[in-house]
Write a protein that holds these residues in place. Sequence first.
Motif, PDB file in Angstrom:
ATOM      1  N   TYR A 204       0.847  -1.191   0.000  1.00 15.78           N
ATOM      2  CA  TYR A 204       0.000   0.000   0.000  1.00 15.78           C
ATOM      3  C   TYR A 204       0.884   1.243   0.000  1.00 15.78           C
ATOM      4  O   TYR A 204       1.971   1.261   0.582  1.00 15.78           O
ATOM      5  CB  TYR A 204      -0.918   0.009   1.214  1.00 15.78           C
TER       6      TYR A 204
ATOM      7  N   PHE B   8       0.598   5.185   0.976  1.00 20.57           N
ATOM      8  CA  PHE B   8      -0.150   6.279   1.598  1.00 20.57           C
ATOM      9  C   PHE B   8       0.754   7.502   1.669  1.00 20.57           C
ATOM     10  O   PHE B   8       1.534   7.662   2.603  1.00 20.57           O
ATOM     11  CB  PHE B   8      -0.638   5.877   2.989  1.00 20.57           C
TER      12      PHE B   8
ATOM     13  N   PRO C  64       1.720   6.967  -6.472  1.00 20.65           N
ATOM     14  CA  PRO C  64       0.693   7.290  -5.462  1.00 20.65           C
ATOM     15  C   PRO C  64      -0.736   7.259  -5.991  1.00 20.65           C
ATOM     16  O   PRO C  64      -1.687   7.218  -5.193  1.00 20.65           O
ATOM     17  CB  PRO C  64       1.087   8.710  -5.022  1.00 20.65           C
ATOM     18  N   ARG C  65      -0.924   7.273  -7.302  1.00 15.49           N
ATOM     19  CA  ARG C  65      -2.273   7.212  -7.865  1.00 15.49           C
ATOM     20  C   ARG C  65      -2.964   5.899  -7.533  1.00 15.49           C
ATOM     21  O   ARG C  65      -4.188   5.835  -7.411  1.00 15.49           O
ATOM     22  CB  ARG C  65      -2.229   7.349  -9.398  1.00 15.49           C
ATOM     23  N   TRP C  66      -2.180   4.815  -7.431  1.00 19.75           N
ATOM     24  CA  TRP C  66      -2.768   3.482  -7.316  1.00 19.75           C
ATOM     25  C   TRP C  66      -3.132   3.111  -5.881  1.00 19.75           C
ATOM     26  O   TRP C  66      -3.946   2.229  -5.678  1.00 19.75           O
ATOM     27  CB  TRP C  66      -1.809   2.433  -7.878  1.00 19.75           C
ATOM     28  N   THR C  67      -2.492   3.702  -4.897  1.00 17.27           N
ATOM     29  CA  THR C  67      -2.688   3.361  -3.476  1.00 17.27           C
ATOM     30  C   THR C  67      -2.148   1.962  -3.165  1.00 17.27           C
ATOM     31  O   THR C  67      -1.449   1.754  -2.177  1.00 17.27           O
ATOM     32  CB  THR C  67      -4.164   3.462  -3.055  1.00 17.27           C
ATOM     33  N   TYR C  68      -2.502   0.988  -4.015  1.00 15.87           N
ATOM     34  CA  TYR C  68      -2.018  -0.385  -3.832  1.00 15.87           C
ATOM     35  C   TYR C  68      -1.247  -0.806  -5.079  1.00 15.87           C
ATOM     36  O   TYR C  68      -1.745  -0.670  -6.203  1.00 15.87           O
ATOM     37  CB  TYR C  68      -3.188  -1.341  -3.597  1.00 15.87           C
TER      38      TYR C  68
END
Length: 317
Positions: A140, A142, A218-222
Amino acid sequence: MKSVLSLQVALFVVIVAALAFLPVFASPYGLTLMIGMLGYVTLATAWALFSGPTRYVSLATVAFFGIGAYTVAVFSESMAYPLLLLVSAAIGLLVASVVGFATLRLAGVYFVIFTFGLAELIRQLVTWYEVNMTGTLGRYIFLPVTPEGIYWQLLGLAAITFAISWGVGRSRIGLALKVIGDDEVVAAHCGINVARVKLALFAVSSTIITLVGAIQAPRWTYVEPVIAFNPTVSFLTLIMALLGGANRLTGPLLGAVPLFLLFEWLSANFPNHYSIILGLLFIAIVFILPRGVLAFAEENWKRWRRHEVKTVPGVAE
């Protein structure tokens, strides 16, 4: 000459400044679309920086893109964001230098096969490490990075990439690259250090691609290996650069923008046939526009002008 150059620089600055204000007026979907478009414009331009003049077709784009994304995912909790980008760029530069030093003596289909295999090798290594060492398959992310921040970072990187491409094209190293692309034996006899020139441009191109992956992470989060090392990224970048004309400064831009919008529409309306359409489009571009849209338009303009001259009474051929 200086006035023309100053006008070009001023126009470039005005365009970049205008693009910087777009997020203020864009909807969330529009901003997401612009982020994706800017990402591919930068990828295609960086790819063409090395592959355009040398004619080395690289499919390693996603290898460096994924390295950037996964570096951010791994160190996002232990490093400040600016340091994350620097570390990502350093790792991309290191990998590109090692890979380039070992493989840039290859040419033709052998280089294509190796670069495709490199992307798959890195994906498998990352997967093996995650499963066997960390006990998980993804991570993840964040980070306090807004979509607007991602857009502005990509815009700045795209502007830098265009500036580098423009500078290389007007420099001695750009001329050396063109000679290398025509005939490496002739280039070596002309006193050009072929290996050093190719390695330098490959490293710069790969580092930029790594930064694109790091900025977009950071766009994907995961993030997991299948997402970060999706081979579609390599093929889309290649198609976009070829469509516009990989050996022209604005060629990748002219290929990336319309194709990105087309691919977005196809993936939304034909999700089950997207890969088939992508393959057919790639084949069509290679056969119909092997040198890109700009070269095609230029050739047809010259042909039309010759025809006009022939049809003018009293004008000899």
